[in-house]
Design an enzyme around this catalytic site. Structure first.
Site: not given
Length: 305
Positions: A20, A174
């Protein structure tokens, strides 16, 4: 004494992979590592953003050894292909930073392999990536960094339904993914010690960093929650560059605590100078960690041996 990037040693000759790394925390991390002389692989899914990130890093550090390499963390096939390219070179990996992630998707989505998107992208993908690259990280006695979050404090590993096929809710999913990342770091260190892999496995979190992560998730949607998130951001957050400092600390400290955890040291670890972070009790549950590991091997098809 406050730790800063000036405390990072020369990294010339070291190979670092950051997932990322084409934006946000990953890009800020890659910028610093490249500036310190490391050869940096920007592992991400968008070649256009990869080219932009390369240009930005070279504009700051003209002699940087940096390159983009395609890695789609929503695809086990892409992870395998990425690993096979690196295994073919035989080049040991000195620093592996599992940074990429998504947060609080409003509705349940799945990866191409059928995993719930947050759990699959944030955690299972990195579990598979480290496993695939294990020969190269053990060859270098690497530093392996998992990106967790203050959200792990409220997390629960739902072993009977890790992919939330029922009762999906953005934040618990999450929280589970970030708890799983921290537990992965701790369990990887335990297994490295047991098997003599020589790894230093650590975790870090950025606090409340201003990145696109929030905008792309639940908090980025219109409504009262989004307005509240923006208000908190204005008061409690810090920049992506500051959020990257605990990650860099975890990745480059000459003598870190194996199984250590690093984050901001200000109020509720939201922002502030980097230092040792608090690991909540559920993250230290070795029995759950072992069961999560076994299930992760089953789901990904990647066995660590």
């Amino acid at each position: 004494m406050t730790w800063t990037t000036n405390d990072i040693p020369d990294l010339s000759g070291r190979l670092a992979i950051v997932t990322g790394a084409t934006g946000g925390l990953g890009l800020e991390t890659a910028l610093v590592l490249a500036g310190k002389g490391a050869e940096v692989v920007l592992a991400a899914r968008n070649p256009d953003k990869g080219a932009e990130a390369e240009r930005l890093i070279r504009s700051r550090h003209p002699n940087a050894a940096v390159r983009f390499d395609l890695l789609d963390l929503a695809s086990l096939a892409s992870i395998q292909a990425f690993a096979e390219r690196h295994l073919a070179t035989g080049r040991p990996i000195d620093i592996l930073i599992d940074n990429a992630g998504i947060m609080a998707l409003p509705t349940r989505q799945t990866t191409v392999d059928g995993f719930e998107m947050q759990f699959g992208t944030n955690y299972l993908s990195h579990f598979a990536l480290v496993g695939r690259l294990l020969p190269l990280v053990t060859a270098a006695k690497a530093r392996v960094v998992q990106l967790s979050s203050v959200a792990h404090r409220s997390g629960h590993i739902r072993l009977d339904d890790l992919n939330y096929q029922t009762h999906y809710s953005p934040w618990p999913v999450y929280q589970q993914s970030k708890l799983a990342m921290l537990m992965f770091a701790l369990e990887l260190q335990r297994r490295s010690d047991a098997h003599g892999w020589g790894l230093t496995s650590v975790a870090a979190h950025p606090g409340f960093a201003r990145t696109d992560l929030i905008a792309n998730g639940h908090a980025g949607k219109p409504g009262l929650f989004a307005r509240g998130a923006r208000l908190l951001e204005a008061v409690l957050s810090h920049s992506a560059a500051d959020g990257a400092l605990p990650i860099l600390m975890a990745a480059t400290l000459p003598d870190p605590t194996p199984g250590g955890y690093y984050g901001p040291t200000g109020f509720q670890e939201m922002k502030g100078p980097p230092g040792v972070a608090v690991i909540k009790r559920q993250a230290r549950d070795a029995d759950v960690a072992r069961r999560l590991w076994s299930e992760s091997e089953r789901l990904t098809g990647v066995a660590y041996g």
